[in-house]
Scaffold this motif. Structure first.
Motif, mmCIF file in Angstrom:
data_model
loop_
_atom_site.group_PDB
_atom_site.id
_atom_site.type_symbol
_atom_site.label_atom_id
_atom_site.label_comp_id
_atom_site.label_asym_id
_atom_site.label_seq_id
_atom_site.Cartn_x
_atom_site.Cartn_y
_atom_site.Cartn_z
ATOM 1 N N THR A 13 35.218 17.765 -30.513
ATOM 2 C CA THR A 13 36.555 17.957 -30.112
ATOM 3 C C THR A 13 37.179 17.538 -28.888
ATOM 4 O OG1 THR A 13 36.018 20.263 -31.237
ATOM 5 C CG2 THR A 13 37.906 20.130 -29.699
ATOM 6 N N HIS A 14 36.065 17.473 -27.775
ATOM 7 C CA HIS A 14 36.712 16.665 -26.657
ATOM 8 C C HIS A 14 37.045 15.469 -26.631
ATOM 9 C CE1 HIS A 14 35.858 15.228 -22.455
ATOM 10 N NE2 HIS A 14 36.666 16.238 -22.135
ATOM 11 N N THR A 15 36.094 14.798 -27.433
ATOM 12 C CA THR A 15 36.158 13.398 -27.769
ATOM 13 C C THR A 15 37.651 12.948 -28.257
ATOM 14 O OG1 THR A 15 34.013 13.018 -27.879
ATOM 15 C CG2 THR A 15 35.334 11.067 -28.580
ATOM 16 N N ILE A 16 37.967 13.672 -29.217
ATOM 17 C CA ILE A 16 39.171 13.503 -29.993
ATOM 18 C C ILE A 16 40.446 13.779 -29.129
ATOM 19 C CG2 ILE A 16 40.485 14.393 -31.911
ATOM 20 C CD1 ILE A 16 38.097 15.050 -33.371
ATOM 21 N N MET A 17 40.341 15.004 -28.348
ATOM 22 C CA MET A 17 41.347 15.094 -27.288
ATOM 23 C C MET A 17 41.630 14.128 -26.498
ATOM 24 S SD MET A 17 41.576 19.066 -26.686
ATOM 25 C CE MET A 17 40.153 19.468 -25.864
ATOM 26 N N GLN A 18 40.371 13.442 -26.037
ATOM 27 C CA GLN A 18 40.576 12.496 -24.828
ATOM 28 C C GLN A 18 41.069 11.121 -25.464
ATOM 29 O OE1 GLN A 18 39.834 12.859 -21.567
ATOM 30 N NE2 GLN A 18 40.663 11.069 -21.693
ATOM 31 N N ALA A 19 40.820 11.026 -26.687
ATOM 32 C CA ALA A 19 41.456 9.759 -27.524
ATOM 33 C C ALA A 19 42.827 9.935 -27.612
ATOM 34 C CB ALA A 19 40.592 9.620 -28.709
ATOM 35 N N THR A 20 43.176 11.154 -27.946
ATOM 36 C CA THR A 20 44.593 11.229 -28.101
ATOM 37 C C THR A 20 45.310 11.017 -26.780
ATOM 38 O OG1 THR A 20 44.146 13.213 -29.747
ATOM 39 C CG2 THR A 20 46.349 13.124 -28.715
ATOM 40 N N LEU A 21 44.823 11.729 -25.788
ATOM 41 C CA LEU A 21 45.605 11.410 -24.362
ATOM 42 C C LEU A 21 45.505 9.850 -24.198
ATOM 43 C CD1 LEU A 21 43.944 14.311 -22.206
ATOM 44 C CD2 LEU A 21 46.340 14.211 -23.129
ATOM 45 N N ASP A 22 44.392 9.298 -24.374
ATOM 46 C CA ASP A 22 44.252 7.654 -24.006
ATOM 47 C C ASP A 22 45.321 7.154 -24.703
ATOM 48 O OD1 ASP A 22 42.471 8.362 -22.465
ATOM 49 O OD2 ASP A 22 40.853 7.604 -23.888
ATOM 50 N N LEU A 23 45.618 7.286 -26.009
ATOM 51 C CA LEU A 23 46.437 6.650 -26.846
ATOM 52 C C LEU A 23 47.965 6.775 -26.511
ATOM 53 C CD1 LEU A 23 44.740 6.576 -30.635
ATOM 54 C CD2 LEU A 23 45.074 4.792 -28.888
ATOM 55 N N ALA A 24 47.959 8.433 -26.287
ATOM 56 C CA ALA A 24 49.510 8.758 -26.091
ATOM 57 C C ALA A 24 49.921 8.091 -24.630
ATOM 58 C CB ALA A 24 49.517 10.289 -25.785
ATOM 59 N N ARG A 25 49.034 7.934 -23.793
ATOM 60 C CA ARG A 25 49.272 7.224 -22.297
ATOM 61 C C ARG A 25 49.791 5.587 -22.714
ATOM 62 N NH1 ARG A 25 45.487 10.658 -18.877
ATOM 63 N NH2 ARG A 25 44.109 9.831 -20.108
ATOM 64 N N LYS A 31 54.227 6.894 -31.072
ATOM 65 C CA LYS A 31 53.352 6.072 -31.972
ATOM 66 C C LYS A 31 52.201 6.309 -32.017
ATOM 67 C CE LYS A 31 55.972 1.932 -30.731
ATOM 68 N NZ LYS A 31 55.992 0.497 -30.109
ATOM 69 N N LEU A 32 51.871 7.774 -31.784
ATOM 70 C CA LEU A 32 50.524 8.176 -32.102
ATOM 71 C C LEU A 32 50.231 8.596 -33.442
ATOM 72 C CD1 LEU A 32 48.252 9.286 -30.181
ATOM 73 C CD2 LEU A 32 49.212 11.443 -30.234
ATOM 74 N N SER A 33 49.242 8.236 -34.166
ATOM 75 C CA SER A 33 48.967 8.462 -35.495
ATOM 76 C C SER A 33 47.480 9.228 -35.442
ATOM 77 C CB SER A 33 48.879 7.442 -36.426
ATOM 78 O OG SER A 33 48.056 6.474 -36.097
ATOM 79 N N ILE A 34 47.312 9.946 -36.266
ATOM 80 C CA ILE A 34 46.090 10.665 -36.630
ATOM 81 C C ILE A 34 45.068 9.559 -36.988
ATOM 82 C CG2 ILE A 34 44.676 12.225 -37.900
ATOM 83 C CD1 ILE A 34 47.114 14.275 -37.598
ATOM 84 N N GLU A 35 45.295 8.674 -37.882
ATOM 85 C CA GLU A 35 44.301 7.448 -37.977
ATOM 86 C C GLU A 35 43.973 6.786 -36.844
ATOM 87 O OE1 GLU A 35 45.537 5.970 -42.523
ATOM 88 O OE2 GLU A 35 45.466 4.783 -41.051
ATOM 89 N N ALA A 36 44.920 6.620 -35.848
ATOM 90 C CA ALA A 36 44.622 5.754 -34.605
ATOM 91 C C ALA A 36 43.592 6.673 -33.802
ATOM 92 C CB ALA A 36 45.708 5.423 -33.994
ATOM 93 N N VAL A 37 44.191 7.881 -33.700
ATOM 94 C CA VAL A 37 43.306 8.841 -33.068
ATOM 95 C C VAL A 37 41.629 8.942 -33.507
ATOM 96 C CG1 VAL A 37 42.663 11.108 -32.427
ATOM 97 C CG2 VAL A 37 44.997 10.206 -32.183
#
Lengths: 196, 196
Positions: A13-25, A31-37
């Motif tokens: 869960t934490h890894t996914i949220m971190q990836a979400t933040l990285d990509l959003a930044r 341009k954030l997609s769940i696939e990319a996350v």
DNA sequence: CTGGAACGGCACGTGCCGTGTTGACAAGTG
DNA sequence: CACTTGTCAACACGGCACGTGCCGTTCCAG
């Protein structure tokens, strides 16, 4: 053991949220997609969908997880100084990366997605509001504010202009601006030569 | 004739914007696609893309085209009454369909798309702001406001809370609330038993 | 050892993107 | 009456992300 499972689950869960933040930044929420996350987190899409029903709520969780610093109210005894402190800290967060743009996008998403709007209010806005109102209440009890001082309205008049600048005109939230707003609410705006 | 061509072009532009509004009202901006707009308007996708570079800017044009009613400032001589009039009219627009949700979505889109944000400011926010500031200026000239009255700040303190309610807490913009805000700015909030 | 749960990886069908192409049609021209 | 020119609707395209299945693996629990 169940603990190990829970720990593994939490890690993902934490890894996914971190990836979400990285990509959003890096690329912005648009341009954030769940696939990319999922790809960035090294995780299957199912593992994301199992935890979050939509991109918006995943983003909400991710952004709010950054708020560990907190915006708790100090209580030095001087209500205006305390409010200035909190507003300044809030402006420092909102005014610059990474929080500012992310929070802006989050509110933007809330305009399209009622679930995001509801969750944002329940999990962030309302606690913060309650926090500030409690501090104002205490000040009133101590006689720093008049008994008929409208606390709810004061809070919205203090918050509204900051959000207006953040979301609409996108002007900077400077220290000086915060002082002007505080001054207006707590010392009056002197609308007329003599008050009516 | 060239006139015929121009007329045809204008008709199509109007038809597309109307289809955009219809679809946005029915399904919400989130589900609005250019394909659907073109189909509804009986028009090829090319014809849409030839006029607007993105969904956001098309939506902006469509929503702003509704504002023909206008929010011009009356000038009865009483600045507070005039402001109340304008704010009440604005709240009536924003508080209910079709304008309210559409405007909300528009601001939401502006959080993701800088071009929409810039165009929204230039074409709607800034003119409205200038309008109100001009009225405030006149009031100051007439002596209804103190010479050191901070017009810009007053405008943001009047607008901010309305936007805060519209975008964040989604509470209704009632007549009573507008009165409370006006009262706070123009009669003071009486923060303390005796003003400092 | 066995069952179940969660996982990464993969592929599917769908919808929309933005672009390219084609043929119909109308307006002005010689 | 041909003929050019420009605009258009319609269709097809490659690409991407969606959300959902299925597969084989891994990791505990009983």
């Amino acid at each position: 053991m169940t603990d190990h499972r829970a720990a593994r689950t939490d890690n993902r869960t934490h890894t996914i949220m971190q990836a979400t933040l990285d990509l959003a930044r890096e690329a912005g929420y648009a341009k954030l997609s769940i696939e990319a996350v999922a790809s960035r987190a090294g995780v299957g899409k199912h593992t994301v969908y199992r935890r979050w029903p939509s991109r918006g709520l995943l983003f909400l969780d991710a952004v709010l997880s950054l708020n560990t610093a907190g915006l708790d109210h100090p209580d030095t005894g001087d209500i205006v100084a305390d409010l200035r402190e909190v507003m300044t800290r809030a402006a420092a967060l909102l005014g610059q990366p990474p929080w500012g743009p992310l929070y802006q996008d989050l509110i933007g998403e809330a305009q399209h997605d009622p679930e995001v709007a509801a969750a944002l209010n329940r999990r962030f806005i309302e606690p913060q509001t309650a926090n500030t109102l409690a501090r104002l209440e205490a000040a009133k009890d101590q006689g720093q504010l008049a008994p008929d001082f409208d606390l709810d309205l004061a809070f919205e008049i203090l918050s509204g202009p900051l959000y207006y600048r953040l979301l609409i005109t996108q002007q900077p939230l400077t220290h000086a601006y915060i002082d002007r707003v505080l001054q207006a609410v707590f010392a009056g705006m002197s609308p007329r030569p003599q008050t009516r």
